[in-house]
Motif scaffolding. Structure first.
Motif, PDB file in Angstrom:
ATOM      1  N   PHE A  71       0.838  -1.197   0.000  1.00 48.33           N
ATOM      2  CA  PHE A  71       0.000   0.000   0.000  1.00 48.33           C
ATOM      3  C   PHE A  71       0.872   1.245   0.000  1.00 48.33           C
ATOM      4  CE2 PHE A  71       0.201  -1.255   4.546  1.00 48.33           C
ATOM      5  CZ  PHE A  71       0.750  -0.105   5.114  1.00 48.33           C
ATOM      6  N   SER A  72       0.290   2.341  -0.431  1.00 53.63           N
ATOM      7  CA  SER A  72       1.012   3.610  -0.507  1.00 53.63           C
ATOM      8  C   SER A  72       0.083   4.755  -0.139  1.00 53.63           C
ATOM      9  CB  SER A  72       1.563   3.825  -1.919  1.00 53.63           C
ATOM     10  OG  SER A  72       0.498   3.879  -2.864  1.00 53.63           O
ATOM     11  N   VAL A  73       0.696   5.873   0.224  1.00 55.86           N
ATOM     12  CA  VAL A  73      -0.043   7.094   0.552  1.00 55.86           C
ATOM     13  C   VAL A  73       0.423   8.196  -0.383  1.00 55.86           C
ATOM     14  CG1 VAL A  73      -0.499   8.854   2.304  1.00 55.86           C
ATOM     15  CG2 VAL A  73      -0.281   6.454   2.981  1.00 55.86           C
ATOM     16  N   ALA A  74      -0.514   8.883  -0.996  1.00 56.25           N
ATOM     17  CA  ALA A  74      -0.173   9.990  -1.899  1.00 56.25           C
ATOM     18  C   ALA A  74      -1.145  11.144  -1.673  1.00 56.25           C
ATOM     19  CB  ALA A  74      -0.232   9.524  -3.353  1.00 56.25           C
ATOM     20  N   GLY A  75      -0.724  12.310  -2.111  1.00 55.04           N
ATOM     21  CA  GLY A  75      -1.611  13.468  -2.103  1.00 55.04           C
ATOM     22  C   GLY A  75      -1.772  14.169  -0.774  1.00 55.04           C
ATOM     23  N   ALA A  76      -0.897  13.871   0.196  1.00 56.11           N
ATOM     24  CA  ALA A  76      -1.025  14.538   1.498  1.00 56.11           C
ATOM     25  C   ALA A  76      -0.663  16.015   1.371  1.00 56.11           C
ATOM     26  CB  ALA A  76      -0.137  13.850   2.529  1.00 56.11           C
ATOM     27  N   SER A  77      -1.547  16.871   1.777  1.00 56.86           N
ATOM     28  CA  SER A  77      -1.276  18.307   1.788  1.00 56.86           C
ATOM     29  C   SER A  77      -1.946  18.913   3.010  1.00 56.86           C
ATOM     30  CB  SER A  77      -1.788  18.975   0.500  1.00 56.86           C
ATOM     31  OG  SER A  77      -3.186  18.795   0.367  1.00 56.86           O
ATOM     32  N   THR A  78      -1.641  20.173   3.289  1.00 56.69           N
ATOM     33  CA  THR A  78      -2.170  20.821   4.482  1.00 56.69           C
ATOM     34  C   THR A  78      -2.949  22.068   4.122  1.00 56.69           C
ATOM     35  OG1 THR A  78      -0.107  22.070   4.770  1.00 56.69           O
ATOM     36  CG2 THR A  78      -0.285  19.954   5.919  1.00 56.69           C
ATOM     37  N   GLN A  79      -3.764  22.486   5.061  1.00 61.50           N
ATOM     38  CA  GLN A  79      -4.474  23.747   4.909  1.00 61.50           C
ATOM     39  C   GLN A  79      -4.486  24.463   6.251  1.00 61.50           C
ATOM     40  OE1 GLN A  79      -8.178  22.235   3.414  1.00 61.50           O
ATOM     41  NE2 GLN A  79      -9.098  22.066   5.464  1.00 61.50           N
ATOM     42  N   SER A  80      -4.506  25.772   6.215  1.00 57.99           N
ATOM     43  CA  SER A  80      -4.446  26.565   7.443  1.00 57.99           C
ATOM     44  C   SER A  80      -5.754  27.289   7.684  1.00 57.99           C
ATOM     45  CB  SER A  80      -3.305  27.582   7.358  1.00 57.99           C
ATOM     46  OG  SER A  80      -3.526  28.501   6.296  1.00 57.99           O
ATOM     47  N   SER A  81      -5.944  27.649   8.932  1.00 62.76           N
ATOM     48  CA  SER A  81      -7.104  28.460   9.296  1.00 62.76           C
ATOM     49  C   SER A  81      -6.671  29.436  10.382  1.00 62.76           C
ATOM     50  CB  SER A  81      -8.254  27.585   9.794  1.00 62.76           C
ATOM     51  OG  SER A  81      -7.852  26.825  10.919  1.00 62.76           O
ATOM     52  N   GLY A  82      -7.353  30.540  10.482  1.00 60.10           N
ATOM     53  CA  GLY A  82      -6.978  31.565  11.442  1.00 60.10           C
ATOM     54  C   GLY A  82      -5.872  32.460  10.908  1.00 60.10           C
ATOM     55  N   LYS A  83      -5.465  33.429  11.727  1.00 63.04           N
ATOM     56  CA  LYS A  83      -4.428  34.377  11.329  1.00 63.04           C
ATOM     57  C   LYS A  83      -3.450  34.606  12.474  1.00 63.04           C
ATOM     58  CE  LYS A  83      -7.262  36.989   8.011  1.00 63.04           C
ATOM     59  NZ  LYS A  83      -7.790  38.334   7.654  1.00 63.04           N
ATOM     60  N   GLN A 116      -4.077  21.753   9.431  1.00 63.11           N
ATOM     61  CA  GLN A 116      -4.697  20.430   9.451  1.00 63.11           C
ATOM     62  C   GLN A 116      -4.460  19.731   8.116  1.00 63.11           C
ATOM     63  OE1 GLN A 116      -8.670  22.772   9.305  1.00 63.11           O
ATOM     64  NE2 GLN A 116      -9.223  20.604   9.125  1.00 63.11           N
ATOM     65  N   LEU A 117      -4.689  18.453   8.119  1.00 62.28           N
ATOM     66  CA  LEU A 117      -4.542  17.675   6.890  1.00 62.28           C
ATOM     67  C   LEU A 117      -5.695  17.993   5.951  1.00 62.28           C
ATOM     68  CD1 LEU A 117      -2.910  15.359   5.484  1.00 62.28           C
ATOM     69  CD2 LEU A 117      -4.536  13.771   6.514  1.00 62.28           C
ATOM     70  N   ALA A 118      -5.364  18.299   4.702  1.00 54.96           N
ATOM     71  CA  ALA A 118      -6.391  18.566   3.701  1.00 54.96           C
ATOM     72  C   ALA A 118      -7.034  17.262   3.242  1.00 54.96           C
ATOM     73  CB  ALA A 118      -5.782  19.297   2.509  1.00 54.96           C
ATOM     74  N   ASP A 119      -8.222  17.375   2.710  1.00 51.97           N
ATOM     75  CA  ASP A 119      -8.993  16.198   2.288  1.00 51.97           C
ATOM     76  C   ASP A 119      -8.580  15.768   0.880  1.00 51.97           C
ATOM     77  OD1 ASP A 119     -10.860  14.176   2.525  1.00 51.97           O
ATOM     78  OD2 ASP A 119     -12.546  15.434   1.875  1.00 51.97           O
ATOM     79  N   THR A 120      -7.291  15.442   0.724  1.00 50.78           N
ATOM     80  CA  THR A 120      -6.745  15.158  -0.609  1.00 50.78           C
ATOM     81  C   THR A 120      -5.942  13.853  -0.665  1.00 50.78           C
ATOM     82  OG1 THR A 120      -4.794  16.498  -0.039  1.00 50.78           O
ATOM     83  CG2 THR A 120      -6.588  17.602  -1.226  1.00 50.78           C
ATOM     84  N   ILE A 121      -5.991  13.052   0.389  1.00 49.45           N
ATOM     85  CA  ILE A 121      -5.149  11.853   0.460  1.00 49.45           C
ATOM     86  C   ILE A 121      -5.742  10.696  -0.323  1.00 49.45           C
ATOM     87  CG2 ILE A 121      -4.660   9.960   2.083  1.00 49.45           C
ATOM     88  CD1 ILE A 121      -3.306  11.767   3.864  1.00 49.45           C
ATOM     89  N   THR A 122      -4.865   9.939  -0.972  1.00 48.28           N
ATOM     90  CA  THR A 122      -5.249   8.668  -1.584  1.00 48.28           C
ATOM     91  C   THR A 122      -4.383   7.562  -0.994  1.00 48.28           C
ATOM     92  OG1 THR A 122      -5.949   9.635  -3.694  1.00 48.28           O
ATOM     93  CG2 THR A 122      -5.337   7.309  -3.711  1.00 48.28           C
ATOM     94  N   VAL A 123      -5.035   6.562  -0.431  1.00 50.75           N
ATOM     95  CA  VAL A 123      -4.353   5.341   0.005  1.00 50.75           C
ATOM     96  C   VAL A 123      -4.673   4.260  -1.024  1.00 50.75           C
ATOM     97  CG1 VAL A 123      -4.262   3.512   1.748  1.00 50.75           C
ATOM     98  CG2 VAL A 123      -4.318   5.909   2.453  1.00 50.75           C
ATOM     99  N   ALA A 124      -3.635   3.770  -1.676  1.00 49.47           N
ATOM    100  CA  ALA A 124      -3.819   2.777  -2.735  1.00 49.47           C
ATOM    101  C   ALA A 124      -3.271   1.427  -2.278  1.00 49.47           C
ATOM    102  CB  ALA A 124      -3.110   3.220  -4.007  1.00 49.47           C
ATOM    103  N   ILE A 125      -4.108   0.402  -2.362  1.00 53.63           N
ATOM    104  CA  ILE A 125      -3.704  -0.972  -2.063  1.00 53.63           C
ATOM    105  C   ILE A 125      -3.525  -1.674  -3.405  1.00 53.63           C
ATOM    106  CG2 ILE A 125      -4.306  -3.097  -0.852  1.00 53.63           C
ATOM    107  CD1 ILE A 125      -6.475  -1.105   0.578  1.00 53.63           C
ATOM    108  N   THR A 126      -2.335  -2.184  -3.638  1.00 57.23           N
ATOM    109  CA  THR A 126      -2.026  -2.751  -4.949  1.00 57.23           C
ATOM    110  C   THR A 126      -1.439  -4.158  -4.804  1.00 57.23           C
ATOM    111  OG1 THR A 126       0.137  -1.657  -4.902  1.00 57.23           O
ATOM    112  CG2 THR A 126      -1.666  -0.504  -6.029  1.00 57.23           C
TER     113      THR A 126
END
Length: 204
Positions: A37-49, A56-66
């Motif tokens: 398995f692998s993890v791809a697409g991890a990114s972050t996003q910020s809130s506040g100033k 926090q972790l952005a909703d962009t992750i793909t976990v692929a089982i191959t």
């Protein structure tokens, strides 16, 4: 596009085993499955100033089982087995895939918890992602080895132990967690694989 997981419910066939058999086979295996398995697409996003900014972790992750067919092999002699024996062996190899798939599923669920965590920096989020990925990745091969060990299925030769492991896998695929946990869409999370194993006296 939200986070996703692929390959969780794949069913193997003998046509998936396309790799060359090894030059040595000290444990006299009939076949070897190579899931991963692998993890791809991890990114972050910020809130506040300013000083109140959180990450926090952005909703962009793909976990692929191959399944690596080029490294998965089966002995030619398996073709000469009776159908029941071939089916039993394929169930054992499917178990290898399912164990890795379930680990990946549980990792994915844990990663998704980071979507609601508020952390101090983007780098801290990345460290958390890597720590979770590494922890599950480091379990995968020892779990495969234990499944095949002489004290467990002995590469599928011990029918009673194989039946037990088939049950552990089925439980992890079907039994809801207690206390209940759900995905954002309301889908109930199933019990963790490692929890099922521990409850049956198999610590990992």
């Amino acid at each position: 596009m939200g986070s996703k997981m692929t390959g969780l419910f794949r069913k193997l066939t003998w046509q998936d085993f396309k790799g060359p058999q090894p030059s040595s086979n000290p444990t006299n295996m009939w076949a070897e499955a190579r899931p991963e398995f692998s993890v791809a697409g991890a990114s972050t996003q910020s809130s506040g100033k300013g000083s109140s900014t959180s990450w926090q972790l952005a909703d962009t992750i793909t976990v692929a089982i191959t399944f690596d067919s080029s490294k998965s092999w089966v002995l030619p002699s398996v073709k000469g087995m009776d159908q029941a024996a071939k089916d039993a062996l394929l169930i054992h190899e499917q178990g290898h895939y399912d164990l890795v798939a379930l680990l990946a599923r549980d990792m994915f669920i844990e990663l998704m918890q980071l979507k609601v965590a508020r952390l101090s920096s983007s780098s801290v989020v990345a460290q958390e992602v890597q720590a979770i990925h590494s922890r599950y990745g480091n379990i995968a091969q020892p779990l495969q080895d234990l499944y095949d060990s002489k004290t467990q299925t002995d590469h599928g030769r011990d029918k009673a132990k194989q039946t037990s492991w088939n049950g552990y896998i089925n439980t992890a695929f079907t039994q809801h967690r207690v206390p209940a946990m759900s995905a954002p869409d309301g889908t109930a999370y199933k019990v963790e694989l490692l929890s099922v194993l521990r409850q049956n006296g198999i610590p990992i």
